[in-house]
Design a protein around this motif. Sequence first.
Motif, mmCIF file in Angstrom:
data_model
loop_
_atom_site.group_PDB
_atom_site.id
_atom_site.type_symbol
_atom_site.label_atom_id
_atom_site.label_comp_id
_atom_site.label_asym_id
_atom_site.label_seq_id
_atom_site.Cartn_x
_atom_site.Cartn_y
_atom_site.Cartn_z
ATOM 1 N N VAL A 50 0.638 -1.170 0.302
ATOM 2 C CA VAL A 50 0.216 0.189 0.221
ATOM 3 C C VAL A 50 0.780 1.442 0.420
ATOM 4 C CG1 VAL A 50 -2.059 -1.151 1.354
ATOM 5 C CG2 VAL A 50 -0.069 -0.227 3.231
ATOM 6 N N PRO A 51 0.018 2.433 -0.411
ATOM 7 C CA PRO A 51 1.142 3.702 0.205
ATOM 8 C C PRO A 51 0.981 3.898 1.116
ATOM 9 C CG PRO A 51 -0.609 2.935 -2.104
ATOM 10 C CD PRO A 51 -1.144 2.666 -1.108
ATOM 11 N N PRO A 52 1.655 5.387 1.454
ATOM 12 C CA PRO A 52 1.780 5.357 3.117
ATOM 13 C C PRO A 52 0.816 6.140 3.894
ATOM 14 C CG PRO A 52 2.259 7.017 1.721
ATOM 15 C CD PRO A 52 1.627 6.638 0.822
ATOM 16 N N VAL A 53 -0.320 6.601 3.165
ATOM 17 C CA VAL A 53 -1.439 6.935 4.265
ATOM 18 C C VAL A 53 -1.685 6.475 5.599
ATOM 19 C CG1 VAL A 53 -3.659 8.105 4.258
ATOM 20 C CG2 VAL A 53 -2.476 9.531 2.930
ATOM 21 N N THR A 54 -2.542 5.254 5.482
ATOM 22 C CA THR A 54 -2.554 4.114 6.510
ATOM 23 C C THR A 54 -1.439 4.797 7.269
ATOM 24 O OG1 THR A 54 -4.083 2.888 4.813
ATOM 25 C CG2 THR A 54 -3.516 2.417 6.910
ATOM 26 N N LEU A 160 -2.178 8.399 -2.508
ATOM 27 C CA LEU A 160 -1.155 8.438 -1.655
ATOM 28 C C LEU A 160 -1.544 7.315 -0.370
ATOM 29 C CD1 LEU A 160 0.348 11.673 -0.418
ATOM 30 C CD2 LEU A 160 1.782 9.461 -1.792
ATOM 31 N N ASN A 161 -3.085 6.951 -0.932
ATOM 32 C CA ASN A 161 -3.875 5.962 0.716
ATOM 33 C C ASN A 161 -3.447 5.078 -0.708
ATOM 34 O OD1 ASN A 161 -5.996 4.895 2.779
ATOM 35 N ND2 ASN A 161 -7.225 5.187 0.901
ATOM 36 N N LYS A 162 -4.533 4.650 -1.763
ATOM 37 C CA LYS A 162 -4.892 3.219 -1.889
ATOM 38 C C LYS A 162 -4.653 3.720 -3.815
ATOM 39 C CE LYS A 162 -7.853 -0.529 -2.072
ATOM 40 N NZ LYS A 162 -8.913 -1.699 -1.775
ATOM 41 N N TYR A 163 -4.109 3.116 -4.397
ATOM 42 C CA TYR A 163 -3.682 3.385 -6.157
ATOM 43 C C TYR A 163 -5.017 3.056 -6.930
ATOM 44 C CZ TYR A 163 1.192 2.756 -4.861
ATOM 45 O OH TYR A 163 2.312 2.833 -4.120
ATOM 46 N N ASN A 164 -6.306 2.179 -5.945
ATOM 47 C CA ASN A 164 -7.386 2.327 -6.103
ATOM 48 C C ASN A 164 -7.675 3.839 -6.818
ATOM 49 O OD1 ASN A 164 -9.758 0.483 -6.898
ATOM 50 N ND2 ASN A 164 -10.522 1.819 -5.232
ATOM 51 N N ILE A 165 -7.604 4.780 -6.458
ATOM 52 C CA ILE A 165 -8.514 6.200 -7.344
ATOM 53 C C ILE A 165 -7.873 6.288 -8.652
ATOM 54 C CG2 ILE A 165 -6.951 7.606 -6.592
ATOM 55 C CD1 ILE A 165 -9.443 9.622 -5.184
ATOM 56 N N ALA A 166 -6.946 6.208 -9.446
ATOM 57 C CA ALA A 166 -6.664 6.368 -10.286
ATOM 58 C C ALA A 166 -8.123 5.538 -11.594
ATOM 59 C CB ALA A 166 -5.620 5.193 -10.893
ATOM 60 N N PHE A 167 -8.601 4.731 -10.731
ATOM 61 C CA PHE A 167 -10.184 3.755 -11.540
ATOM 62 C C PHE A 167 -10.812 5.547 -11.572
ATOM 63 C CE2 PHE A 167 -7.662 0.114 -10.384
ATOM 64 C CZ PHE A 167 -7.356 -0.596 -11.599
#
Length: 510
Positions: A50-54, A160-167
């Motif tokens: 995962v990215p770093p926000v969590t 930065l939280n989850k790459y899912n937002i790219a969709f």
Amino acid sequence: MKKRDLFLLGFILIKFILQYLLIDPSYDLHRDEYLHLDQAHHLAWGYISVPPVTSWFSYLIYLLGNTEFWVKFFPALFGALTITLIWKAIERLGGDLYAQSLAAICLTFSALARLNILFQPNSFDILAWTFVFYSLLSYIKTGKNKWLYWLGVGVGFGFLNKYNIAFQVLGLIPALFLTSDRKIFKNPHLNGAFGLAFLIALPNLIWQWQNDFPVLWHMRMLSKYQLVNVNRLDFLTEQFFFFFGSSFVLILAFVSYFKHPPFRKYQVFFWTTISTLAIFTFFRAKNYYAIGLYPIHFAFGAIYLSHVLSKSWGKYLKPVAMIIPISLFVVSAPMTYPIGDPEYLKGVQSRHPDLMENRWEDGEIHDLPQDFADMLGWKELTEKVDLAYSKAPSDEYTVIICDNYGQAGAINFYTKTKGLQAVTMNADYVNWIDLSGEIKNVILVREVEDGISEREISLFEKSEKIGSITDPNAREFGTSIHLLLGAKTDINAILAAEIEEKRMELKTVN
């Protein structure tokens, strides 16, 4: 304080209380939560998974005492903030208090509650998607360019939280072209907004580049072992069940974009949903990846329903529309939430075998839903590892090596032994193994299908099986704990070679 603000505070309070009531005390934290919590001790701009926000919220949880209360607090907070955004969206659209209350009920008593019981990136992901949509709505409503920059902020921190937002972004682009909002592409501030998003995401992109893009390896593993079991038709049909109690409000939202004149200029939200679902379907995404698409529609659906029921006869149906989501949630809760112990849930399963989702990522049917089985056995495991650690000489370096990140993270969270740190070759832990001291003793935590080999035993003077997880309802049932004392060879060198091999595997993307 205004009446609307008091109502909003009331719904936020209900949201928090509900999230704590939905988990029976017999359950531990979830497997994935432990990995995220351990990231607090290894802050970085990115991780393999995962990215770093969590990890930032994990660190805050650590500062607040690292208790289960705070672990559950933050996903509930993200859910409450999502409801708040929709509340404000309705206010911006000119909706009344009834519409706001209905939307709050629909979101509170929905699949959001399931995601908000777990400390994972998903809750913040939905919040980020909703913030992006709220910013776009505000831009369409006001024409003020500042909302494009807020949209960029949402995309940046969402990334930065989850790459899912790219969709979401990929789905937005064709949707904008399909509507009158295509003129947004001529606005230079849109470039500025995405430039801002890029700057926010840049530290993680640099980290990915410096570490040979482990996200690509993670996506390959996800596709190979999990998404391969996703049926595309099931993905689409399961979307209905996330908000099945309030699906009538969603349907009215989709109708309102074409039938309600004030909402026709917001058709971009409808087309974004269609295009994003098409992309997710093509890539065999997990069903919950798309949940972030829906909260914004409740703003439109609730207002439109309030408008439809504004006639004299409609006032009798207004309370019914509020009662339906709550009633269906209460009826379905025993089958979708861990509100009772495992034996209670298995009893529910026996009475309603077709209503509980017990198919795991391995494609097989089990006695409990996978998420619930992943919340059992961890305290028992930690107690036995603590016992094993107490048997090792205190003046010698003893390392705890686990098979997976759930085991390692759970031990580190629940241990009562000061300074004890479990590791694994799994996930991000491969980068956290401390080889600075000479390893004399090893505690091996092994999944039931692995066990301990004769070769491993031969490397030490003495070996002892301490015990295993005895809870038959746990996904980790049978996981064993072995104590190996008195290394007869260089364990550090063996582990260093295994670490290098694992890192090379992460760099290899086929």
